[in-house]
Design a protein around this motif. Structure first.
Motif, PDB file in Angstrom:
ATOM      1  N   ILE A   1     -49.238 -28.220  49.329  1.00 32.98           N
ATOM      2  CA  ILE A   1     -48.239 -27.597  50.210  1.00 32.98           C
ATOM      3  C   ILE A   1     -48.795 -26.328  50.839  1.00 32.98           C
TER       4      ILE A   1
ATOM      5  N   GLN B   1     -51.288 -27.324  53.691  1.00 27.86           N
ATOM      6  CA  GLN B   1     -50.848 -28.195  54.784  1.00 27.86           C
ATOM      7  C   GLN B   1     -49.564 -27.727  55.473  1.00 27.86           C
ATOM      8  N   THR B   2     -49.013 -26.592  55.043  1.00 26.15           N
ATOM      9  CA  THR B   2     -47.807 -26.065  55.679  1.00 26.15           C
ATOM     10  C   THR B   2     -48.195 -24.941  56.629  1.00 26.15           C
TER      11      THR B   2
ATOM     12  N   ASN C   1     -43.808 -34.209  52.237  1.00 28.47           N
ATOM     13  CA  ASN C   1     -44.618 -33.892  51.061  1.00 28.47           C
ATOM     14  C   ASN C   1     -43.888 -32.933  50.127  1.00 28.47           C
TER      15      ASN C   1
ATOM     16  N   GLU D   1     -51.877 -36.838  53.202  1.00 28.07           N
ATOM     17  CA  GLU D   1     -52.798 -35.704  53.124  1.00 28.07           C
ATOM     18  C   GLU D   1     -53.946 -35.891  54.097  1.00 28.07           C
TER      19      GLU D   1
ATOM     20  N   TRP E   1     -45.242 -32.056  56.270  1.00 29.87           N
ATOM     21  CA  TRP E   1     -45.152 -31.057  55.208  1.00 29.87           C
ATOM     22  C   TRP E   1     -43.784 -31.085  54.527  1.00 29.87           C
TER      23      TRP E   1
END
Length: 406
Positions: A123, A126-127, A7, A187, A4
């Motif tokens: 973000i 996926q965080t 990214n 991802e 993360w």
């Protein structure tokens, strides 16, 4: 490095360059249209307005569409499509043979955009929860700072390298964003083979409609406030300045002061929102931003205006990440991309609306009234947020605390 975080770094760069690419044209737009062979001053003004606004209108229309595509095929493909597409289109603008081709390319730029909404969705999904505020706060600095610093960058490149260089350099940076996204963004996306919902069906499945609308309107008002001074800043600076030298550069720096403050404050306010609640940050930011607009109407020199614009950037820095955090919390994961697409549409309409509103108010009532009316919009929005967001979420937090205690 955690996925993360990697990214976040790549998306920050891409969103910053995208923001610059969208806004750097503002100070050079009339000059470039004149360079393309238009000599009539009135026609230049009209075509400048069309060329500036048409991109944001197209972005507002297509942002939800690309958000739906991101939910269907993944966010990384949308990042690659938008960054490569804009790199090509913006570079081609430098070769425009006439103003009509140029306006067509501006329309195409808005149509193929969607990098920012795909980044935010990536973000946000996926965080981990503990770092969501910090990540979205940091990410929000990229787009806002890029948009607010863009006029200064565009003016500087024009003065040093010429008009066409603005487009070639921005296109080159976007191509770098495409390469870094290809190589470094990771991802984990599982495609769900479900019926593609229409926009109406998507909205019908949103659980917190009233709260979501309030957040959309708040994001719209934020961008109206940030861009209401853009059409009048050069004239206002010229009235405040003793010397007529470098007015456009000083105006660009003044406009961009809030962008610098945003870069500094947004990650910290994002972390703070994780601790005390995003709804509290939104309310306080709206109130202070509304207050800080008022003294901007009474400044005596450009340094005072720069200082107040910097303070404004510190206050509004908490708005964008906090709105995104709340949208993420109240939206089902399968709809996040599309709802963020709607939110970005509100932002783009606010950018366009703010620019138009500022110019119209200044023309009919005078420049100082731009600050008074913008302040009123922010404070009215703060009252609405207090009743629709703050009180509701505070009550939910209290009930949750009582249940845990029992």
């Amino acid at each position: 490095m955690k996925t993360w975080k990697r990214n976040l770094i790549v998306c920050w760069f891409g969103m910053f360059v995208t923001g610059v690419g969208m806004s750097q044209i503002a100070p050079i737009l009339p000059l470039f249209i004149k360079h393309l062979g238009v000599d009539n001053a009135a026609l230049i003004s009209k075509l400048s307005g069309i060329a500036f606004g048409i991109t944001y209108i197209a972005m507002a229309i297509f942002s939800p569409i690309w958000g739906q595509a991101a939910d269907k095929v993944g966010r990384k493909p949308m990042l690659l499509r938008a960054s490569l597409g804009m790199a090509i289109v913006i570079s081609c603008m430098g070769f425009s043979p006439n103003v009509y081709v140029f306006i067509g390319l501006r329309l195409l730029q808005g149509t193929i955009s969607g990098y920012s909404s795909a980044c935010i969705t990536l973000i946000a999904t996926q965080t981990d929860k503990e770092n969501a505020g910090y990540a979205l706060g940091t990410l929000s600095t990229a787009n806002i700072a890029g948009s607010l610093l863009g006029p200064t960058i565009g003016g500087f490149l024009d003065e040093t390298l010429g008009l066409q260089s603005v487009f070639f350099i921005t296109g080159g940076l976007l191509f770098i964003a495409f390469i870094t996204t290809t190589l470094f963004v990771k991802e984990s996306f599982t495609r769900e083979d479900k019926k593609v919902l229409s926009m109406k069906e998507v909205w019908n499945t949103v659980p917190e409609k009233s709260l979501t609308i309030t957040l959309f309107v708040t994001f719209f008002i934020l961008n109206v406030a940030l861009y209401s001074v853009e059409p009048i800043i050069t004239v206002y600076v010229s009235q405040l300045s003793i010397s007529a030298a470098h007015i456009s550069l000083i105006a660009g720096i003044t406009f961009s002061a809030s962008g610098l403050a945003n870069i500094i404050a947004a990650p910290k306010l994002g972390r703070l929102s994780d601790k005390i609640g995003a709804h509290k940050i939104i309310l306080v930011s709206l109130v202070f931003a509304g207050i800080i607009f008022i003294p901007q109407a009474f400044v005596k020199n450009t340094w005072q205006l720069m200082g107040l614009r910097f303070l404004l950037g510190l206050t509004v820095a908490g708005l964008a990440p906090s709105v995104n955090i709340l949208i993420k919390k109240i939206t089902p994961s399968t709809l996040v991309g599309r709802v963020f697409g709607f939110n970005m549409s509100a932002a783009y309409l606010g950018t366009f609306g703010g620019s138009v509103l500022g110019g119209q108010i200044a023309g009919f009532f005078g420049i100082r009234y731009v600050f008074f009316i913008t302040s009123s919009l922010l404070l009215i929005n703060a009252v609405w947020v207090y009743f629709k967001v703050y009180k509701k979420l505070n009550l939910n937090y209290y009930n949750h605390t009582q249940n845990v205690a029992s």
